[in-house]
Design an enzyme around this catalytic site. Sequence first.
Site, PDB file in Angstrom:
ATOM      1  N   THR A  86       0.817  -1.223   0.000  1.00 41.45           N
ATOM      2  CA  THR A  86       0.000   0.000   0.000  1.00 41.45           C
ATOM      3  C   THR A  86       0.847   1.268   0.000  1.00 41.45           C
ATOM      4  O   THR A  86       0.502   2.269  -0.640  1.00 41.45           O
ATOM      5  CB  THR A  86      -0.916  -0.020   1.250  1.00 41.45           C
ATOM      6  OG1 THR A  86      -1.841  -1.088   1.092  1.00 41.45           O
ATOM      7  CG2 THR A  86      -1.678   1.264   1.429  1.00 41.45           C
ATOM      8  N   SER A 140       1.561  -7.653  -0.816  1.00 36.53           N
ATOM      9  CA  SER A 140       2.404  -8.537  -0.001  1.00 36.53           C
ATOM     10  C   SER A 140       1.882  -9.967   0.076  1.00 36.53           C
ATOM     11  O   SER A 140       2.647 -10.888   0.336  1.00 36.53           O
ATOM     12  CB  SER A 140       2.623  -7.959   1.390  1.00 36.53           C
ATOM     13  OG  SER A 140       1.439  -8.001   2.145  1.00 36.53           O
ATOM     14  N   THR A 170       1.503  -4.442   4.359  1.00 33.81           N
ATOM     15  CA  THR A 170       1.361  -4.817   5.765  1.00 33.81           C
ATOM     16  C   THR A 170       0.703  -6.188   5.962  1.00 33.81           C
ATOM     17  O   THR A 170       0.809  -6.770   7.039  1.00 33.81           O
ATOM     18  CB  THR A 170       0.524  -3.773   6.529  1.00 33.81           C
ATOM     19  OG1 THR A 170      -0.784  -3.713   5.944  1.00 33.81           O
ATOM     20  CG2 THR A 170       1.180  -2.408   6.492  1.00 33.81           C
ATOM     21  N   ASP A 171       0.019  -6.682   4.920  1.00 35.93           N
ATOM     22  CA  ASP A 171      -0.750  -7.928   5.109  1.00 35.93           C
ATOM     23  C   ASP A 171       0.114  -9.087   5.597  1.00 35.93           C
ATOM     24  O   ASP A 171      -0.355  -9.940   6.360  1.00 35.93           O
ATOM     25  CB  ASP A 171      -1.448  -8.337   3.807  1.00 35.93           C
ATOM     26  CG  ASP A 171      -2.625  -7.434   3.461  1.00 35.93           C
ATOM     27  OD1 ASP A 171      -3.005  -6.605   4.303  1.00 35.93           O
ATOM     28  OD2 ASP A 171      -3.165  -7.569   2.340  1.00 35.93           O
TER      29      ASP A 171
HETATM   30  N1  ASP Z   1      -2.872  -5.319   0.652  1.00 36.97           N
HETATM   31  C1  ASP Z   1      -1.736  -4.515   1.019  1.00 36.97           C
HETATM   32  C2  ASP Z   1      -0.480  -5.373   0.990  1.00 36.97           C
HETATM   33  O1  ASP Z   1      -0.214  -6.063   1.933  1.00 36.97           O
HETATM   34  C3  ASP Z   1      -1.967  -3.934   2.356  1.00 36.97           C
HETATM   35  C4  ASP Z   1      -0.898  -3.008   2.854  1.00 36.97           C
HETATM   36  O2  ASP Z   1       0.135  -2.815   2.286  1.00 36.97           O
HETATM   37  O3  ASP Z   1      -1.150  -2.433   3.911  1.00 36.97           O
HETATM   38  O4  ASP Z   1       0.230  -5.333   0.017  1.00 36.97           O
END
Ligand code: ASP
Length: 326
Positions: free
Chosen positions: A13, A57, A89-90
């Site tokens: 993200t 991710s 973050t995932d």
């Molecule tokens: N869907 C995103 C990822 O993990 C969420 C994020 O980056 O917060 O790539």
Amino acid sequence: MTPTVLVVGLGGTITMTPGAGGGVTPALSPADLLAGVPGLADLPVTLETTDFRRLASGSLGIDDITALAGLLRSRLGEHHAGAVVVQGTDTIEETAYLLDLYHAGPQPVVVTGAMRHPGQAGADGPGNLLAAVRTAASEAARNLGCLVVLADEIHAARRVRKTHTTAGSTFQSPDGGPLGYVVEGRPRLLNRLPRRPALDPPAATRPPRVPLLTMSLGDDGVLLDDLGGRVDGAVIAGFGGGHVPQSLVEKVQKLAEQVPVVLASRAGSGPVLTETYGYPGSERDLLARGLVPAGFLDPFKARLLLCALLSSGATPRAIESAFAAS
Ligand code: ASP
């Protein structure tokens, strides 16, 4: 000489901008991200960047992170204070732990990301990146392995979890709390975890096949049927202290006779028990049937430790001791 920090981009993200098909998609390089961080240019730090992957991710694989661990080993030299890994973050709670298992050097490897993309009001990427660079450049963070820094909190890769789908405070270490905080721009470490000897990243081969099986009420064990012939190991996320329905005990034992099976808990925090309950399907029963207790490792991290151990050709005894020390 000013300290050097290597910044590696994986996507997420924090890098996302509007895509052609609607919604945001990974687009920005680490250099683009660093250019948008107020105050970064004033830090007494030299930055190097590597654009390693641009993915959500959840699309990163164990092979991507193993390759990154190899890159960090070869790139981090004496003049590097540390490294920052920028990603979604995932899966930070998993990638950071896998990097931690393979990271041998004294330099901190700090993983960060963002909950709000660059186009949103209150985007947290720039602040998180600044705090991550400050932590990676800090003497105080040396010899702590891999850390996760978001929302000015410094977490151990071994304990951190994503606990909320959208909240800025999503990253928590339910067992023991954060190791420290970034206060007025200074990383302040209040706790530390003993470091474990690093594993060697394996050569590029197929990562072991290790499914995670989460128990649920009335589970009939269909996923356990004939599983042993198709996998290299398995993790069971049991109820509470590490329990499965009594009707599944034979299937679980059969699996554990074929491949290493680790017992973790689906509860979200706390260790797997070892000596409390004695009913069929209890932790005592399952451990007596050959399952390996995950200790304080959550099921996702337990799976990665088992994968890394299997990749290194660890014996069943070495697997048990690695989990006992985790
Ligand atoms: N869907 C995103 C990822 O993990 C969420 C994020 O980056 O917060 O790539």
